[in-house]
Design an enzyme around this catalytic site. Structure first.
Site, PDB file in Angstrom:
ATOM      1  CE  LYS A 175      -3.820  -2.276   2.395  1.00 23.22           C
ATOM      2  NZ  LYS A 175      -4.469  -2.566   3.696  1.00 23.22           N
TER       3      LYS A 175
ATOM      4  CD  GLN B 243      -3.169  -4.041   6.813  1.00 22.47           C
ATOM      5  OE1 GLN B 243      -3.135  -3.055   6.081  1.00 22.47           O
ATOM      6  NE2 GLN B 243      -3.760  -5.163   6.447  1.00 22.47           N
TER       7      GLN B 243
ATOM      8  CG  ASP C 139      -9.556   0.457   5.145  1.00 15.84           C
ATOM      9  OD1 ASP C 139      -9.386   0.235   3.931  1.00 15.84           O
ATOM     10  OD2 ASP C 139      -8.807   0.019   6.039  1.00 15.84           O
TER      11      ASP C 139
END
Ligand code: NDP
Length: 305
Positions: A55, A99, A122
């Protein structure tokens, strides 16, 4: 009767490249500092480390300033919440990503709820989930958003079609169902308690498989000519490979040569002669998830107050 035409493959890597390029161009149009992303990586899960590294690299390439906060596995819940509060208050941070999975001592829902919903790239904060379900999305979870982009890139129609989403997670299944419903598909969501699963899936013009079980979706789940999107990412060795996948010479050979293989939730070789259109693993849905994270981060920068 099965089709003699092999399934058309959807190239997620190519579509991802286009989205990344688009994000790079959009990033240059943001006034002031370039868009920025703060990633929280708690603990030392090797898969999480690899995901975060890819990422960050993709963000750099798109002109996004990505910064990873590596935090110890035994970090207290209060300390993690304080880190998130600091990122929320920091005007130089546009997007925040936690994460997953977090080490057990953390309450994942509480941690995700703590992220400023205007920095929640997200799309997991309840405010963003609510907006998505009301048909006015702000940040959409990256994997299902990427699947919609993939279908659009290949001009695969959604409106009026029967869609079945296999899996009801907050990350993939539920937002996928919301996005398909918003695009006028008739959607069925299946899960571990669904009765007669193959028959329900066989009704689908569009089947999205996201259950985390290697090679679970076989020919009996697929209507001839259906579009099948395989979200699964499963790492197999010869020890944990299910027998149906070991019927594939391709998989057996890779396991012999390399000792491991990445497979989806779909038994690709089994359904390829039946499905009309199919995503491969790897190179299907996976690359789109990262691309949509960049898209969401640039969008967050556009929301700066
Ligand atoms: P979860 O484990 O959170 O959810 C799995 C879902 O599948 C649940 O709803 C569960 O049902 C259902 N399920 C499990 N077993 C069965 C079964 N035997 N029959 C019917 N339904 C079943 O998984 P995620 O949604 O997070 O991930 C799914 C897959 O997608 C994984 O392989 C993951 O690695 C992959 N993934 C890939 C991404 C990408 O970028 N390509 C991103 C995110 C995930 P129930 O709710 O009843 O328990």
């Amino acid at each position: 009767m099965t089709s003699i035409v092999p399934a058309r493959l959807l190239d997620g890597a190519a579509v991802s490249k286009t989205i990344r390029q688009r994000s790079r161009e959009a990033a240059t149009l943001i006034p002031g500092l370039p868009p920025s992303l703060r990633v929280f990586l708690v603990g030392d899960n090797p898969a999480s480390q690899a995901y975060v590294a890819s990422k960050s690299k993709a963000a750099d390439e798109a002109g996004i300033r990505a910064e990873t906060r590596r935090l110890p596995a035994d970090l207290s819940a209060a300390a993690l919440l304080a880190e998130i509060a600091a990122a929320n208050a920091d005007r130089s941070v546009d997007g925040i990503l936690i994460q997953l999975p977090l080490p057990r001592l953390h309450d994942t829902a509480k941690v995700l709820d703590a992220v400023d919903p205007r920095k929640d790239v997200d799309g997991f904060h309840p405010e963003n989930v609510g907006l998505l379900h009301q048909g006015r999305p702000r940040f959409v979870p990256c994997t299902p958003a990427g699947i919609i982009e993939l279908l659009a890139a290949y001009e695969i129609p959604i409106s009026g079609r029967r869609a079945v989403v296999l899996g009801r997670s907050d990350i993939v299944g539920k937002p996928m169902a919301a996005l398909l419903t918003a695009r006028d598909a008739t959607v069925t969501v299946c899960h571990s308690k669904t009765k007669d699963l193959p028959a329900v899936c066989r009704e689908a013009d569009l089947l999205v498989a996201a259950i985390g079980r290697p090679g679970f979706v076989t020919r009996e789940f697929v209507k001839e000519g259906a579009v099948v999107v395989d979200v699964g990412i499963n790492r197999l060795t010869s020890q944990n490979a299910p027998p149906n996948l070991l019927r594939s010479e391709r998989i057996r050979r890779t396991l012999e040569e390399k000792g491991r293989i990445l497979v989806g939730d779909v038994d690709f070789d089994d359904i390829a002669p039946v499905a009309g259109t199919l995503t491969p693993v790897p190179g299907g849905v996976g690359p789109l998830t990262v691309a949509m994270l960049l898209h969401n981060t640039v969008k967050a920068a556009g929301l700066r107050s």
